[in-house]
Write an enzyme that holds these catalytic residues in place. Structure first.
Site, PDB file in Angstrom:
ATOM      1  N   LYS A 175       6.321  -9.805 -11.202  1.00 20.73           N
ATOM      2  CA  LYS A 175       6.484  -9.255  -9.863  1.00 20.73           C
ATOM      3  C   LYS A 175       6.758 -10.266  -8.739  1.00 20.73           C
ATOM      4  CE  LYS A 175       6.003  -4.741 -10.311  1.00 20.73           C
ATOM      5  NZ  LYS A 175       6.586  -3.641  -9.547  1.00 20.73           N
ATOM      6  N   ASP A 210       0.452  -0.219  -7.437  1.00 18.84           N
ATOM      7  CA  ASP A 210      -0.498   0.125  -8.493  1.00 18.84           C
ATOM      8  C   ASP A 210      -1.175  -1.150  -8.973  1.00 18.84           C
ATOM      9  OD1 ASP A 210       1.488  -1.101 -10.140  1.00 18.84           O
ATOM     10  OD2 ASP A 210       2.579   0.774  -9.991  1.00 18.84           O
TER      11      ASP A 210
HETATM   12  C1  LIG Z   1       3.695  -4.995 -15.564  1.00 15.18           C
HETATM   13  C2  LIG Z   1       4.712  -4.058 -15.061  1.00 15.18           C
HETATM   14  N1  LIG Z   1       5.772  -3.781 -15.826  1.00 15.18           N
HETATM   15  C3  LIG Z   1       6.740  -2.938 -15.424  1.00 15.18           C
HETATM   16  C4  LIG Z   1       6.663  -2.311 -14.199  1.00 15.18           C
HETATM   17  C5  LIG Z   1       7.725  -1.342 -13.804  1.00 15.18           C
HETATM   18  O1  LIG Z   1       8.520  -1.828 -12.782  1.00 15.18           O
HETATM   19  P1  LIG Z   1       9.364  -0.801 -11.899  1.00 15.18           P
HETATM   20  O2  LIG Z   1       8.412   0.020 -11.119  1.00 15.18           O
HETATM   21  O3  LIG Z   1      10.237  -1.689 -11.093  1.00 15.18           O
HETATM   22  O4  LIG Z   1      10.135   0.052 -12.854  1.00 15.18           O
HETATM   23  C6  LIG Z   1       5.576  -2.563 -13.357  1.00 15.18           C
HETATM   24  C7  LIG Z   1       5.469  -1.933 -12.027  1.00 15.18           C
HETATM   25  O5  LIG Z   1       4.500  -2.040 -11.333  1.00 15.18           O
HETATM   26  C8  LIG Z   1       4.577  -3.458 -13.792  1.00 15.18           C
HETATM   27  O6  LIG Z   1       3.509  -3.737 -13.038  1.00 15.18           O
END
Ligand SMILES: Cc1ncc(COP(=O)(O)O)c(C=O)c1O
Length: 409
Positions: free
Chosen positions: A82, A130
């Site tokens: 992120k 989240d």
């Molecule tokens: C660890 C992780 N993987 C994947 C995602 C998915 O990303 P996106 O919401 O951009 O699809 C998130 C989103 O918070 C995440 O925290």
């Protein structure tokens, strides 16, 4: 290998592999945007390309030629991919503000050197999360020296809340789902004159969400430069919440490989299958109700319109997989299959890998997704033990213990 589980697959009727990367996609991700993101992010303290780990033991069990795992658990010590998105979008907000108020162009390096400290400290950044997105926005705000307010919903664990607060952000918990927290963050920011940095364009702030996505594309850019010329990947299994990460990875491979690009499969929990339902319907669909999942980062009910611009044509299929498959994949990765290096992968982080492993054991799914013994599959391990307590409850060992066992190999 993973025990068998129920899962679902749907084809994307618009997912044309031969389609050119066109004007609509270029407005979201483009070479100049990637270059700008790379130019900033690679100057941040602690920047290092994350490892692309080959898992020959699992590849053999899954009967494919290669399986590569991009391990984002290392990124800037934050435990997920992120920061390259959220913190980069924070930089862009501040840079814009300084250009508007002081009339000067600044880089991250200028800010680290203390330039325009007062102007920066007057900026307030706000985000809903989240967990991981808020942590990256809080980390970025702290690094650049501005104020940060983060909204979380009731399902976000205390550990994740503490991790965000540890970067000096004010954390506000609100009732309801992630989507409720998103609405609250944009309402309050509009009233207070704050800058929202969302990871979805659904709330309206398209520029910030675009910068988040453009920053994520650095993950794919690194993967592409870590591959040798004869390692053309055939498949990407990409977990999605609002779809920012998946669209950035798919879009970057699309630009790099054109019609020779890998097949992209989007992966979600069944409770939050907004991409799955959207592909079934051939148009964006919002799902509601209890979105809760062990894969908390994927518990989103509404595709981001920016991500839709790419994945509507860019992705070929979607899958939904049960929570238990993600938990078992975490244990499998931690144990190391057939001599593979043990890896710490978190709940949302292993979803793409879990979906690939389930599909690889099912003849119909293999045929539908064109998986065979020549396939070269890439998954993005998008988080490590971002919630250490939850990780050790699921895996039976702490992340540090697993990392120590990997270091001992
Ligand atoms: C660890 C992780 N993987 C994947 C995602 C998915 O990303 P996106 O919401 O951009 O699809 C998130 C989103 O918070 C995440 O925290």
């Amino acid at each position: 290998m993973l025990p068998k589980h129920q899962f679902s697959i749907t084809k994307n009727p618009n997912g044309a592999i031969a389609a050119p990367y066109g004007a609509e996609q270029l407005t979201v991700l483009n070479p100049a945007g990637l270059q700008a993101a790379r130019h900033e992010i690679t100057t941040w303290p602690g920047y290092q390309a994350t490892p692309l780990v080959s898992l020959p033991g699992l590849a053999k069990s899954a009967n494919v030629a290669a399986l590569l795992y991009k391990d984002e658990g290392w990124r800037f010590g934050l435990g997920s991919f992120k920061p390259v998105g959220g913190a980069y979008a924070v930089f862009r907000v501040i840079e814009n503000e300084i250009r508007r108020t002081v009339g000067q162009q600044v880089t991250s390096t200028d800010m680290f050197a203390g330039q325009h400290r007062d102007a920066v400290s007057r900026v307030t950044i706000c985000a809903a999360t989240d967990g991981n997105h808020g942590r990256s926005v809080a980390w970025g705000s702290n690094m650049f020296g501005c104020r940060c307010v983060i909204y979380i919903n009731e399902a976000v664990s205390e550990q994740r809340e503490k991790a965000i607060a540890s970067y000096g952000a004010e954390v506000r918990r609100v009732p309801g789902s992630f989507d409720d927290a998103v609405r609250m963050a944009s309402q309050i920011s509009a009233a207070e004159g704050w800058h929202v940095v969302p990871d979805t364009a659904a709330g309206g702030d398209v520029d910030a969400a675009r910068n988040v996505t453009q920053g994520y594309a650095l993950v794919a850019d690194e993967i592409i430069s870590q591959l040798s010329a004869d390692e053309r990947p055939s498949h990407l299994f990409l977990q999605a919440g609002v779809g920012g990460l998946a669209s950035a990875i798919c879009g970057q491979f699309w630009q790099a490989y054109g019609t020779e690009r890998p097949i992209s499969v989007i992966v979600e929990p069944p409770s939050a299958g907004c991409w799955f339902e959207s592909f079934k319907a051939g148009e964006p669909v919002t799902v509601s109700g209890e979105l809760d999942s062990l894969m908390g980062g994927l518990a989103c009910g509404e595709p981001s319109p920016l991500a839709w611009s790419i994945l509507n044509t860019g992705a070929q299929s979607a899958m939904t997989i049960p929570d238990e498959a993600a938990a078992q994949t975490m244990r499998l990765l931690a144990a190391g299959e057939g001599g593979d290096r043990p890896i710490v992968g978190g709940e949302s982080g292993v979803a793409g890998l879990a979906a690939f492993l389930l599909a690889s054991q099912d003849a119909d799914a293999r045929a539908l997704l064109e998986l065979d013994e020549t396939s070269r599959v890439i998954v993005v391990g998008s988080e490590g033990d971002t919630d250490p307590q939850s990780y050790s409850q699921i895996v039976g060992r702490t992340g540090d213990q697993v990392r120590a066992s990997a270091a001992g190999l």
